[in-house]
Write a protein that holds these residues in place. Structure first.
Motif, short mmCIF file in Angstrom:
data_model
loop_
_atom_site.label_atom_id
_atom_site.label_comp_id
_atom_site.label_asym_id
_atom_site.label_seq_id
_atom_site.Cartn_x
_atom_site.Cartn_y
_atom_site.Cartn_z
N ARG A 20 33.07 -4.64 57.65
CA ARG A 20 32.83 -4.44 59.09
C ARG A 20 31.33 -4.48 59.41
O ARG A 20 30.95 -4.91 60.48
CB ARG A 20 33.47 -3.15 59.57
CG ARG A 20 34.98 -3.28 59.53
CD ARG A 20 35.69 -2.05 59.96
NE ARG A 20 37.13 -2.24 59.78
CZ ARG A 20 38.03 -1.35 60.11
NH1 ARG A 20 37.66 -0.21 60.65
NH2 ARG A 20 39.30 -1.60 59.91
N VAL A 21 30.49 -4.07 58.47
CA VAL A 21 29.04 -4.19 58.65
C VAL A 21 28.65 -5.67 58.61
O VAL A 21 27.88 -6.13 59.45
CB VAL A 21 28.28 -3.38 57.58
CG1 VAL A 21 26.80 -3.73 57.57
CG2 VAL A 21 28.46 -1.88 57.82
N LYS A 22 29.21 -6.42 57.66
CA LYS A 22 28.92 -7.86 57.57
C LYS A 22 29.31 -8.59 58.85
O LYS A 22 28.65 -9.53 59.25
CB LYS A 22 29.70 -8.49 56.41
CG LYS A 22 29.11 -8.26 55.06
CD LYS A 22 29.94 -9.02 54.03
CE LYS A 22 29.53 -8.68 52.63
NZ LYS A 22 30.38 -9.38 51.64
N ASN A 23 30.39 -8.16 59.48
CA ASN A 23 30.88 -8.80 60.70
C ASN A 23 30.32 -8.16 61.97
O ASN A 23 30.81 -8.43 63.07
CB ASN A 23 32.42 -8.76 60.73
CG ASN A 23 33.01 -9.63 59.66
OD1 ASN A 23 32.58 -10.75 59.45
ND2 ASN A 23 34.00 -9.11 58.96
N PHE A 24 29.31 -7.30 61.82
CA PHE A 24 28.62 -6.65 62.93
C PHE A 24 29.54 -5.77 63.78
O PHE A 24 29.29 -5.57 64.96
CB PHE A 24 27.90 -7.69 63.81
CG PHE A 24 26.96 -8.55 63.04
CD1 PHE A 24 25.74 -8.04 62.62
CD2 PHE A 24 27.30 -9.84 62.70
CE1 PHE A 24 24.87 -8.84 61.89
CE2 PHE A 24 26.43 -10.64 61.97
CZ PHE A 24 25.21 -10.14 61.56
N ILE A 25 30.61 -5.25 63.18
CA ILE A 25 31.50 -4.34 63.89
C ILE A 25 30.96 -2.91 63.78
O ILE A 25 31.00 -2.16 64.74
CB ILE A 25 32.94 -4.45 63.34
CG1 ILE A 25 33.48 -5.86 63.60
CG2 ILE A 25 33.84 -3.39 63.97
CD1 ILE A 25 34.79 -6.16 62.91
N LEU A 26 30.47 -2.56 62.60
CA LEU A 26 29.81 -1.26 62.40
C LEU A 26 28.32 -1.50 62.23
O LEU A 26 27.93 -2.37 61.45
CB LEU A 26 30.35 -0.57 61.14
CG LEU A 26 31.79 -0.10 61.13
CD1 LEU A 26 32.15 0.48 59.77
CD2 LEU A 26 32.03 0.92 62.21
N ASP A 27 27.51 -0.74 62.96
CA ASP A 27 26.07 -0.91 62.80
C ASP A 27 25.29 0.40 62.83
O ASP A 27 24.09 0.41 62.64
CB ASP A 27 25.51 -1.87 63.84
CG ASP A 27 25.75 -1.41 65.26
OD1 ASP A 27 26.39 -0.37 65.46
OD2 ASP A 27 25.29 -2.10 66.18
N GLU A 28 25.98 1.51 63.03
CA GLU A 28 25.31 2.80 63.08
C GLU A 28 26.13 3.85 62.34
O GLU A 28 27.36 3.84 62.40
CB GLU A 28 25.14 3.28 64.52
CG GLU A 28 24.22 2.45 65.36
CD GLU A 28 24.08 3.01 66.76
OE1 GLU A 28 24.26 4.23 66.94
OE2 GLU A 28 23.81 2.21 67.67
N ALA A 29 25.42 4.74 61.66
CA ALA A 29 26.11 5.83 60.96
C ALA A 29 25.29 7.10 61.09
O ALA A 29 24.09 7.07 61.36
CB ALA A 29 26.31 5.48 59.49
N LYS A 30 25.98 8.21 60.88
CA LYS A 30 25.35 9.52 60.93
C LYS A 30 25.83 10.31 59.72
O LYS A 30 27.02 10.29 59.40
CB LYS A 30 25.76 10.22 62.24
CG LYS A 30 25.25 11.61 62.40
CD LYS A 30 25.52 12.20 63.78
CE LYS A 30 26.86 11.87 64.33
NZ LYS A 30 27.16 12.52 65.60
N ILE A 31 24.91 10.97 59.04
CA ILE A 31 25.26 11.85 57.94
C ILE A 31 25.26 13.26 58.51
O ILE A 31 24.26 13.70 59.08
CB ILE A 31 24.27 11.72 56.78
CG1 ILE A 31 24.25 10.28 56.26
CG2 ILE A 31 24.61 12.70 55.66
CD1 ILE A 31 23.14 9.99 55.29
#
Length: 95
Positions: A20-31
């Protein structure tokens, strides 16, 4: 955007997140968490009103718990994300 995780839930495996990161679906995360108990939450991706969280292949239907910030950051780098926010909470905030 609503995208389900594994088996229609809100947990997502690293391999699924990487695609999903490769396909630009996910681009942000929080720890999020406190000393010894950190989880990775993906911003902007909800399923049934809950955010997508990273899970492990051993327990795919539960949020993966990292013992250190370094471990969580290293996993995000393996997935392909280079930016993440960190929210340190009190242990009582998570109960």
């Amino acid at each position: 955007m609503t995208i389900s995780g594994l088996n229609g839930g809100n947990c997502i495996l690293s391999s699924m997140a990487k695609e999903r990161v490769k396909n630009f679906i996910l681009d942000e995360a929080k720890i999020v968490g406190f000393k010894g108990e950190y989880t990775v939450v993906f911003n902007g991706s909800n399923w049934n009103g809950e955010p997508l969280v990273l899970s492990s292949s051993r327990q795919p239907y539960e949020a993966r718990i990292f013992k250190s910030l370094d471990g969580a950051i290293a996993e995000l780098l393996r997935i392909g994300l280079t930016e993440a926010s960190i929210k340190i909470t009190n242990k009582s905030d998570n109960d």
